[in-house]
Scaffold this active site. Sequence first.
Site, PDB file in Angstrom:
ATOM      1  N   GLY A  28       0.826  -1.203   0.000  1.00 29.85           N
ATOM      2  CA  GLY A  28       0.000   0.000   0.000  1.00 29.85           C
ATOM      3  C   GLY A  28       0.857   1.249   0.000  1.00 29.85           C
ATOM      4  O   GLY A  28       2.006   1.233   0.461  1.00 29.85           O
ATOM      5  N   ASN A  29       0.337   2.313  -0.563  1.00 33.99           N
ATOM      6  CA  ASN A  29       1.075   3.583  -0.576  1.00 33.99           C
ATOM      7  C   ASN A  29       0.109   4.754  -0.686  1.00 33.99           C
ATOM      8  O   ASN A  29      -1.049   4.585  -1.077  1.00 33.99           O
ATOM      9  CB  ASN A  29       2.142   3.595  -1.676  1.00 33.99           C
ATOM     10  CG  ASN A  29       1.732   2.788  -2.876  1.00 33.99           C
ATOM     11  OD1 ASN A  29       0.857   3.210  -3.619  1.00 33.99           O
ATOM     12  ND2 ASN A  29       2.316   1.611  -3.046  1.00 33.99           N
ATOM     13  N   SER A  45       9.326   3.387  -0.940  1.00 26.82           N
ATOM     14  CA  SER A  45       9.182   1.975  -1.294  1.00 26.82           C
ATOM     15  C   SER A  45       9.652   1.078  -0.149  1.00 26.82           C
ATOM     16  O   SER A  45      10.741   1.276   0.400  1.00 26.82           O
ATOM     17  CB  SER A  45      10.030   1.708  -2.538  1.00 26.82           C
ATOM     18  OG  SER A  45       9.928   0.366  -2.913  1.00 26.82           O
ATOM     19  N   GLY A  46       8.796   0.109   0.221  1.00 33.95           N
ATOM     20  CA  GLY A  46       9.218  -0.963   1.128  1.00 33.95           C
ATOM     21  C   GLY A  46       9.608  -0.592   2.543  1.00 33.95           C
ATOM     22  O   GLY A  46      10.296  -1.363   3.204  1.00 33.95           O
ATOM     23  N   SER A  74       7.745   5.005  -3.747  1.00 36.49           N
ATOM     24  CA  SER A  74       6.903   3.832  -3.980  1.00 36.49           C
ATOM     25  C   SER A  74       6.976   3.411  -5.447  1.00 36.49           C
ATOM     26  O   SER A  74       6.972   4.257  -6.346  1.00 36.49           O
ATOM     27  CB  SER A  74       5.456   4.191  -3.622  1.00 36.49           C
ATOM     28  OG  SER A  74       4.578   3.322  -4.291  1.00 36.49           O
ATOM     29  N   SER A  75       7.031   2.101  -5.682  1.00 39.21           N
ATOM     30  CA  SER A  75       7.094   1.603  -7.061  1.00 39.21           C
ATOM     31  C   SER A  75       5.826   1.941  -7.842  1.00 39.21           C
ATOM     32  O   SER A  75       5.810   1.898  -9.066  1.00 39.21           O
ATOM     33  CB  SER A  75       7.322   0.091  -7.063  1.00 39.21           C
ATOM     34  OG  SER A  75       6.308  -0.544  -6.312  1.00 39.21           O
ATOM     35  N   GLU A  76       4.747   2.303  -7.112  1.00 36.47           N
ATOM     36  CA  GLU A  76       3.484   2.625  -7.789  1.00 36.47           C
ATOM     37  C   GLU A  76       3.324   4.131  -8.037  1.00 36.47           C
ATOM     38  O   GLU A  76       2.205   4.619  -8.148  1.00 36.47           O
ATOM     39  CB  GLU A  76       2.295   2.101  -6.986  1.00 36.47           C
ATOM     40  CG  GLU A  76       2.205   0.597  -6.863  1.00 36.47           C
ATOM     41  CD  GLU A  76       2.025  -0.152  -8.184  1.00 36.47           C
ATOM     42  OE1 GLU A  76       2.025   0.475  -9.259  1.00 36.47           O
ATOM     43  OE2 GLU A  76       1.890  -1.383  -8.115  1.00 36.47           O
ATOM     44  N   HIS A  95      -3.448   3.690  -2.222  1.00 38.75           N
ATOM     45  CA  HIS A  95      -3.441   2.371  -2.857  1.00 38.75           C
ATOM     46  C   HIS A  95      -3.293   1.326  -1.757  1.00 38.75           C
ATOM     47  O   HIS A  95      -2.396   1.438  -0.917  1.00 38.75           O
ATOM     48  CB  HIS A  95      -2.285   2.288  -3.861  1.00 38.75           C
ATOM     49  CG  HIS A  95      -1.968   0.888  -4.272  1.00 38.75           C
ATOM     50  ND1 HIS A  95      -2.902   0.033  -4.809  1.00 38.75           N
ATOM     51  CD2 HIS A  95      -0.815   0.173  -4.217  1.00 38.75           C
ATOM     52  CE1 HIS A  95      -2.347  -1.134  -5.070  1.00 38.75           C
ATOM     53  NE2 HIS A  95      -1.074  -1.086  -4.704  1.00 38.75           N
ATOM     54  N   HIS A  97      -3.890  -3.091  -0.528  1.00 43.94           N
ATOM     55  CA  HIS A  97      -4.174  -4.490  -0.867  1.00 43.94           C
ATOM     56  C   HIS A  97      -5.212  -5.005   0.132  1.00 43.94           C
ATOM     57  O   HIS A  97      -5.070  -6.098   0.664  1.00 43.94           O
ATOM     58  CB  HIS A  97      -2.902  -5.344  -0.759  1.00 43.94           C
ATOM     59  CG  HIS A  97      -1.839  -4.976  -1.741  1.00 43.94           C
ATOM     60  ND1 HIS A  97      -0.608  -5.573  -1.757  1.00 43.94           N
ATOM     61  CD2 HIS A  97      -1.831  -4.086  -2.760  1.00 43.94           C
ATOM     62  CE1 HIS A  97       0.135  -5.049  -2.728  1.00 43.94           C
ATOM     63  NE2 HIS A  97      -0.587  -4.131  -3.357  1.00 43.94           N
ATOM     64  N   TYR A 116     -25.316   0.936  -0.357  1.00 45.83           N
ATOM     65  CA  TYR A 116     -25.345   2.291  -0.939  1.00 45.83           C
ATOM     66  C   TYR A 116     -24.077   3.098  -0.745  1.00 45.83           C
ATOM     67  O   TYR A 116     -23.831   4.060  -1.484  1.00 45.83           O
ATOM     68  CB  TYR A 116     -26.557   3.067  -0.402  1.00 45.83           C
ATOM     69  CG  TYR A 116     -26.429   3.509   1.033  1.00 45.83           C
ATOM     70  CD1 TYR A 116     -26.873   2.690   2.080  1.00 45.83           C
ATOM     71  CD2 TYR A 116     -25.877   4.729   1.357  1.00 45.83           C
ATOM     72  CE1 TYR A 116     -26.748   3.083   3.389  1.00 45.83           C
ATOM     73  CE2 TYR A 116     -25.748   5.139   2.668  1.00 45.83           C
ATOM     74  CZ  TYR A 116     -26.183   4.313   3.688  1.00 45.83           C
ATOM     75  OH  TYR A 116     -26.057   4.712   4.989  1.00 45.83           O
ATOM     76  N   HIS A 158      -4.682  -7.757  -7.586  1.00 43.97           N
ATOM     77  CA  HIS A 158      -3.716  -6.867  -6.942  1.00 43.97           C
ATOM     78  C   HIS A 158      -4.324  -6.079  -5.775  1.00 43.97           C
ATOM     79  O   HIS A 158      -3.913  -6.271  -4.647  1.00 43.97           O
ATOM     80  CB  HIS A 158      -3.136  -5.923  -8.018  1.00 43.97           C
ATOM     81  CG  HIS A 158      -2.085  -4.994  -7.531  1.00 43.97           C
ATOM     82  ND1 HIS A 158      -1.188  -4.376  -8.380  1.00 43.97           N
ATOM     83  CD2 HIS A 158      -1.794  -4.535  -6.278  1.00 43.97           C
ATOM     84  CE1 HIS A 158      -0.376  -3.615  -7.673  1.00 43.97           C
ATOM     85  NE2 HIS A 158      -0.722  -3.686  -6.408  1.00 43.97           N
ATOM     86  N   TYR A 211     -24.662  15.460   2.919  1.00 47.38           N
ATOM     87  CA  TYR A 211     -24.629  14.628   4.119  1.00 47.38           C
ATOM     88  C   TYR A 211     -23.709  15.213   5.192  1.00 47.38           C
ATOM     89  O   TYR A 211     -22.684  15.807   4.879  1.00 47.38           O
ATOM     90  CB  TYR A 211     -24.142  13.217   3.768  1.00 47.38           C
ATOM     91  CG  TYR A 211     -24.006  12.320   4.964  1.00 47.38           C
ATOM     92  CD1 TYR A 211     -25.099  11.617   5.466  1.00 47.38           C
ATOM     93  CD2 TYR A 211     -22.795  12.210   5.628  1.00 47.38           C
ATOM     94  CE1 TYR A 211     -24.977  10.812   6.578  1.00 47.38           C
ATOM     95  CE2 TYR A 211     -22.659  11.410   6.753  1.00 47.38           C
ATOM     96  CZ  TYR A 211     -23.760  10.716   7.222  1.00 47.38           C
ATOM     97  OH  TYR A 211     -23.630   9.934   8.335  1.00 47.38           O
TER      98      TYR A 211
END
Length: 226
Positions: A28-29, A45-46, A74-76, A95, A97, A116, A158, A211
Amino acid sequence: MLMEKERIEIAEYGRKMSSSGLSKGTSGNISIYDPETGYMAISPSGLDYFSTQPEDIVVMDLKNNIIDGTRKPSSEHGLHTVMYQNKPEARAAVHTHSTFCTTISCLNMPLRAVHYVIGGAGVPEVPCAEYATFGTMELAENVEKVIGKSKAVLLANHGLVTCGPTLAKAFGLAVNVEFVAEMQWRASCMGNPVVLSNAEMDVVMESFKSYGQPSKAGEKKDGTGY
Ligand SMILES: [Zn+2]
């Protein structure tokens, strides 16, 4: 320190993401985007989120260049970049998982309006982007192909990516979308879930606009309600 406020917030939400169970280990990132400079601050990253300090967060532009920071981003980062390029109102992306979103993504299925709160994504159905190897531009492009009006996209085999006008809202959406994924899974175990109609989801999405408590001046709504 460049983007100091944003880096502190990312470190804080990283710990939140780990302790809430939304992401396990170093998966996650998180990123925050500043449209004035065109820079995004993104988690490294990591690195374990509980030991990540604000100075470990990396500042990048949207052309893959590192502007500030000593860590590898991050690799993403390409995935985050695509969110900001496609969503002009997005100021943060998350992001994960998370277990149930990833479960549905392993079936390469979209998330349906079985509950909803999916309306928080701005669409009655959250699409699932085609599989591509993690950290590739192909994965980012696959997200771009299906994102449309959605603020959330499942990544086949993923996980999930969300965005929002604040990090609190992008994070809150990831929590709510994970809940919908769990309901879709649980209901599918017992039969065929009833999916709310697009007409009803239009009513829900309209209601979401008003809301909660009216915002006081300078107060940020966290968007985790409904
Ligand atoms: Zn991932």
